[in-house]
Motif scaffolding. Sequence first.
Motif, mmCIF file in Angstrom:
data_model
loop_
_atom_site.group_PDB
_atom_site.id
_atom_site.type_symbol
_atom_site.label_atom_id
_atom_site.label_comp_id
_atom_site.label_asym_id
_atom_site.label_seq_id
_atom_site.Cartn_x
_atom_site.Cartn_y
_atom_site.Cartn_z
ATOM 1 N N LYS A 144 0.936 -1.319 0.133
ATOM 2 C CA LYS A 144 -0.156 -0.069 -0.011
ATOM 3 C C LYS A 144 0.972 1.233 0.067
ATOM 4 N N TYR A 145 1.764 1.206 0.798
ATOM 5 C CA TYR A 145 2.939 2.431 0.802
ATOM 6 C C TYR A 145 4.259 2.045 0.410
ATOM 7 N N PRO A 146 4.484 1.894 -0.823
ATOM 8 C CA PRO A 146 5.932 1.353 -1.346
ATOM 9 C C PRO A 146 6.903 2.030 -0.761
ATOM 10 N N GLY A 147 7.875 1.529 -0.197
ATOM 11 C CA GLY A 147 8.967 2.047 0.298
ATOM 12 C C GLY A 147 9.221 2.120 1.939
ATOM 13 N N ILE A 148 7.820 1.675 2.569
ATOM 14 C CA ILE A 148 7.638 1.740 3.969
ATOM 15 C C ILE A 148 8.731 0.711 4.919
ATOM 16 N N ARG A 149 8.874 -0.315 4.109
ATOM 17 C CA ARG A 149 9.534 -1.351 4.646
ATOM 18 C C ARG A 149 11.206 -0.859 4.683
ATOM 19 N N ASN A 150 11.554 -0.162 3.946
ATOM 20 C CA ASN A 150 12.967 0.327 3.788
ATOM 21 C C ASN A 150 13.316 1.670 4.716
ATOM 22 N N SER A 151 12.104 1.802 5.500
ATOM 23 C CA SER A 151 12.495 3.136 6.124
ATOM 24 C C SER A 151 13.022 3.171 7.586
ATOM 25 N N SER A 152 13.304 1.525 7.863
ATOM 26 C CA SER A 152 14.028 1.388 9.376
ATOM 27 C C SER A 152 13.030 1.352 10.333
ATOM 28 N N ALA A 153 11.662 1.635 10.162
ATOM 29 C CA ALA A 153 10.865 1.742 11.111
ATOM 30 C C ALA A 153 10.758 0.313 12.006
ATOM 31 N N ARG A 154 10.087 0.399 13.027
ATOM 32 C CA ARG A 154 9.814 -0.843 13.842
ATOM 33 C C ARG A 154 8.416 -0.623 14.042
ATOM 34 N N ILE A 155 7.781 -1.928 14.385
ATOM 35 C CA ILE A 155 6.255 -1.882 14.553
ATOM 36 C C ILE A 155 6.166 -2.301 16.016
ATOM 37 N N ALA A 156 5.207 -1.428 16.450
ATOM 38 C CA ALA A 156 4.699 -1.497 17.953
ATOM 39 C C ALA A 156 3.447 -2.208 17.860
ATOM 40 N N VAL A 157 3.315 -3.099 18.765
ATOM 41 C CA VAL A 157 1.566 -3.678 19.035
ATOM 42 C C VAL A 157 1.336 -3.205 20.368
ATOM 43 N N ASN A 158 0.081 -2.720 20.631
ATOM 44 C CA ASN A 158 -0.316 -2.329 21.777
ATOM 45 C C ASN A 158 0.841 -1.558 22.826
ATOM 46 N N GLU A 159 1.594 -0.563 22.163
ATOM 47 C CA GLU A 159 2.678 0.104 22.594
ATOM 48 C C GLU A 159 3.650 -0.911 23.241
ATOM 49 N N GLU A 160 3.956 -1.876 22.566
ATOM 50 C CA GLU A 160 5.347 -2.472 22.822
ATOM 51 C C GLU A 160 5.854 -2.894 21.370
ATOM 52 N N TYR A 161 7.257 -2.712 21.337
ATOM 53 C CA TYR A 161 7.959 -3.196 20.075
ATOM 54 C C TYR A 161 7.762 -4.596 19.785
ATOM 55 N N ALA A 162 7.482 -4.941 18.731
ATOM 56 C CA ALA A 162 6.672 -6.226 18.429
ATOM 57 C C ALA A 162 7.942 -7.081 17.358
ATOM 58 N N LEU A 163 7.958 -8.455 17.470
ATOM 59 C CA LEU A 163 8.529 -9.328 16.723
ATOM 60 C C LEU A 163 8.011 -9.732 15.270
ATOM 61 N N PRO A 164 8.533 -9.873 14.254
ATOM 62 C CA PRO A 164 8.077 -10.328 13.038
ATOM 63 C C PRO A 164 7.075 -11.464 12.982
ATOM 64 N N SER A 165 7.230 -12.487 14.020
ATOM 65 C CA SER A 165 6.157 -13.517 14.346
ATOM 66 C C SER A 165 5.306 -13.220 15.246
ATOM 67 N N ASP A 166 5.158 -12.290 15.945
ATOM 68 C CA ASP A 166 4.029 -11.688 16.680
ATOM 69 C C ASP A 166 2.546 -11.838 15.927
ATOM 70 N N VAL A 167 1.655 -12.432 16.590
ATOM 71 C CA VAL A 167 0.324 -12.195 15.978
ATOM 72 C C VAL A 167 -0.435 -10.983 16.443
ATOM 73 N N ILE A 168 -1.007 -10.332 15.476
ATOM 74 C CA ILE A 168 -1.982 -9.222 15.448
ATOM 75 C C ILE A 168 -3.419 -9.612 15.446
ATOM 76 N N GLU A 169 -4.031 -9.262 16.655
ATOM 77 C CA GLU A 169 -5.396 -9.591 16.732
ATOM 78 C C GLU A 169 -6.487 -8.675 16.499
ATOM 79 N N SER A 170 -7.843 -8.885 16.066
ATOM 80 C CA SER A 170 -8.638 -7.904 16.058
ATOM 81 C C SER A 170 -8.872 -6.749 17.348
ATOM 82 N N GLY A 171 -8.576 -5.416 16.981
ATOM 83 C CA GLY A 171 -8.790 -4.486 18.313
ATOM 84 C C GLY A 171 -7.437 -3.950 18.642
#
Lengths: 146, 77
Positions: B38-65
Amino acid sequence: MKAFEVVTEPIIPQLYADYVLRPEAGAVTLFTGHVREWTKGVRTLYLAYEAYVPMAEKKLAEIGREIEDKWEGTSVAIAHRIGELQISDIAVVIAVSSPHRKTAYEANEYAIERIKEIVPIWKKEIWEDGEEWIGDQKKKPKEEIV
Amino acid sequence: MIELHYFAGIRVLTGIPKESVNFSNQTVEDLWKWADEKYPGIRNSSARIAVNEEYALPSDVIESGDVVAFIPPVSGG
């Protein structure tokens, strides 16, 4: 005030020093980080800070816990300001109390290093001829080639 | 539905500060793939993903809500 907070109003450092002061403390280090006008020859007009506030406050508190675990007898308070800040404004304050001064200095420096690693706060530098989010890596590879 | 938050340089890239999307029982890695489409290039931005205010691992599962944030390299202090 809270011991670990993101604020929009000017920071009053003494509040945080008072917060950590306890009878068993022989030292309090109070660090204030300020908006710098010149960075590598480029003049900043002002800065704009943005935060993911709930997570940032959580991470500041986490740093406080890390310090209190690492250096026994310490107490910590940290505030970071967001929004538009002018040259010399205080962006961050870190207060650490401990029984002895060496620990208070070390722990205080540890706090600012950790803030720069894990706390979701970003600064945008605004110059005379443009602006950029610092820490934004998008343009970096190109700049490195140049 | 999950809530996505974008900050700083990432928000400049997406053009919006947040959005709600249909996404659940998939991993953080799956979200990266979705986002990069959806947003080409976002992956190369060195960003991290946080789930519910904690840094997440690639294998962490995201739930509805869940509340998910794209965290570009931080620059506080």
